[in-house]
Design a protein around this motif. Structure first.
Motif, mmCIF file in Angstrom:
data_model
loop_
_atom_site.group_PDB
_atom_site.id
_atom_site.type_symbol
_atom_site.label_atom_id
_atom_site.label_comp_id
_atom_site.label_asym_id
_atom_site.label_seq_id
_atom_site.Cartn_x
_atom_site.Cartn_y
_atom_site.Cartn_z
ATOM 1 N N ILE A 242 41.358 50.304 32.411
ATOM 2 C CA ILE A 242 42.133 49.658 31.471
ATOM 3 C C ILE A 242 43.469 49.931 31.599
ATOM 4 O O ILE A 242 44.506 49.119 31.455
ATOM 5 C CB ILE A 242 41.786 50.037 30.192
ATOM 6 N N ALA A 243 43.987 51.347 32.213
ATOM 7 C CA ALA A 243 45.443 51.462 32.369
ATOM 8 C C ALA A 243 45.706 50.510 33.543
ATOM 9 O O ALA A 243 47.045 50.160 33.627
ATOM 10 C CB ALA A 243 45.618 52.991 32.698
ATOM 11 N N MET A 244 45.195 50.584 34.731
ATOM 12 C CA MET A 244 45.549 49.649 35.569
ATOM 13 C C MET A 244 45.663 48.207 35.429
ATOM 14 O O MET A 244 46.640 47.406 35.933
ATOM 15 C CB MET A 244 44.508 49.807 36.767
ATOM 16 N N VAL A 245 44.954 47.591 34.319
ATOM 17 C CA VAL A 245 44.802 46.567 34.016
ATOM 18 C C VAL A 245 46.257 46.060 33.246
ATOM 19 O O VAL A 245 46.780 45.153 33.393
ATOM 20 C CB VAL A 245 43.572 46.012 33.204
ATOM 21 N N SER B 175 48.968 46.114 35.524
ATOM 22 C CA SER B 175 49.046 44.802 36.323
ATOM 23 C C SER B 175 49.730 43.635 35.811
ATOM 24 O O SER B 175 50.402 42.795 36.054
ATOM 25 C CB SER B 175 47.678 44.718 36.837
ATOM 26 N N ILE B 176 49.234 43.664 34.473
ATOM 27 C CA ILE B 176 49.622 42.584 33.457
ATOM 28 C C ILE B 176 51.181 42.696 33.184
ATOM 29 O O ILE B 176 51.967 41.720 33.094
ATOM 30 C CB ILE B 176 48.954 42.528 32.109
ATOM 31 N N SER B 177 51.704 43.810 33.135
ATOM 32 C CA SER B 177 53.137 44.037 32.772
ATOM 33 C C SER B 177 53.824 43.779 33.840
ATOM 34 O O SER B 177 54.945 43.264 33.827
ATOM 35 C CB SER B 177 53.313 45.713 32.533
ATOM 36 N N LEU B 178 53.465 44.059 35.278
ATOM 37 C CA LEU B 178 54.190 43.800 36.484
ATOM 38 C C LEU B 178 53.991 42.218 36.667
ATOM 39 O O LEU B 178 55.022 41.831 37.283
ATOM 40 C CB LEU B 178 53.408 44.594 37.546
ATOM 41 N N THR C 194 38.308 59.138 31.971
ATOM 42 C CA THR C 194 37.034 58.524 32.384
ATOM 43 C C THR C 194 37.561 57.270 33.311
ATOM 44 O O THR C 194 38.717 56.874 33.381
ATOM 45 C CB THR C 194 36.179 58.027 31.329
ATOM 46 N N LEU C 195 36.614 56.741 33.886
ATOM 47 C CA LEU C 195 36.874 55.691 34.823
ATOM 48 C C LEU C 195 37.215 54.285 34.108
ATOM 49 O O LEU C 195 38.181 53.636 34.483
ATOM 50 C CB LEU C 195 35.638 55.349 35.664
ATOM 51 N N ILE C 196 36.563 53.897 32.811
ATOM 52 C CA ILE C 196 36.838 53.232 32.148
ATOM 53 C C ILE C 196 38.304 52.956 31.725
ATOM 54 O O ILE C 196 39.232 52.157 31.753
ATOM 55 C CB ILE C 196 35.976 53.046 30.850
#
Length: 64
Positions: A18-21, A24-27, A12-14
């Motif tokens: 969440i996966a992108m967040v 991003s935090i990992s990067l 889903t979009l959510i």
């Protein structure tokens, strides 16, 4: 007998957001680690240069 298999359709979009967040935090954490590593590496190079210079000075003094 028609069953709705809506849950089997994928992300889903959510979930994608969440996966992108998380990515991003990992990067950002890896970027911080990289800058810290570069800083400590530069300090180590300076200490090695200072040791080489002092060794050269000492060997020049003992050769006389």
């Amino acid at each position: 007998m028609l069953e709705n298999h809506h849950a089997d359709r994928g992300f889903t979009l959510i979930e994608a957001m969440i996966a992108m967040v998380v990515i991003s935090i990992s990067l950002l954490a890896l970027a911080g680690l990289l800058t810290t590593t570069i800083k400590y590496n530069r300090g180590s190079e300076q200490r090695m240069d200072a040791a080489a210079i002092s060794q050269a000075i000492l060997s020049d003094c003992t050769a006389r």
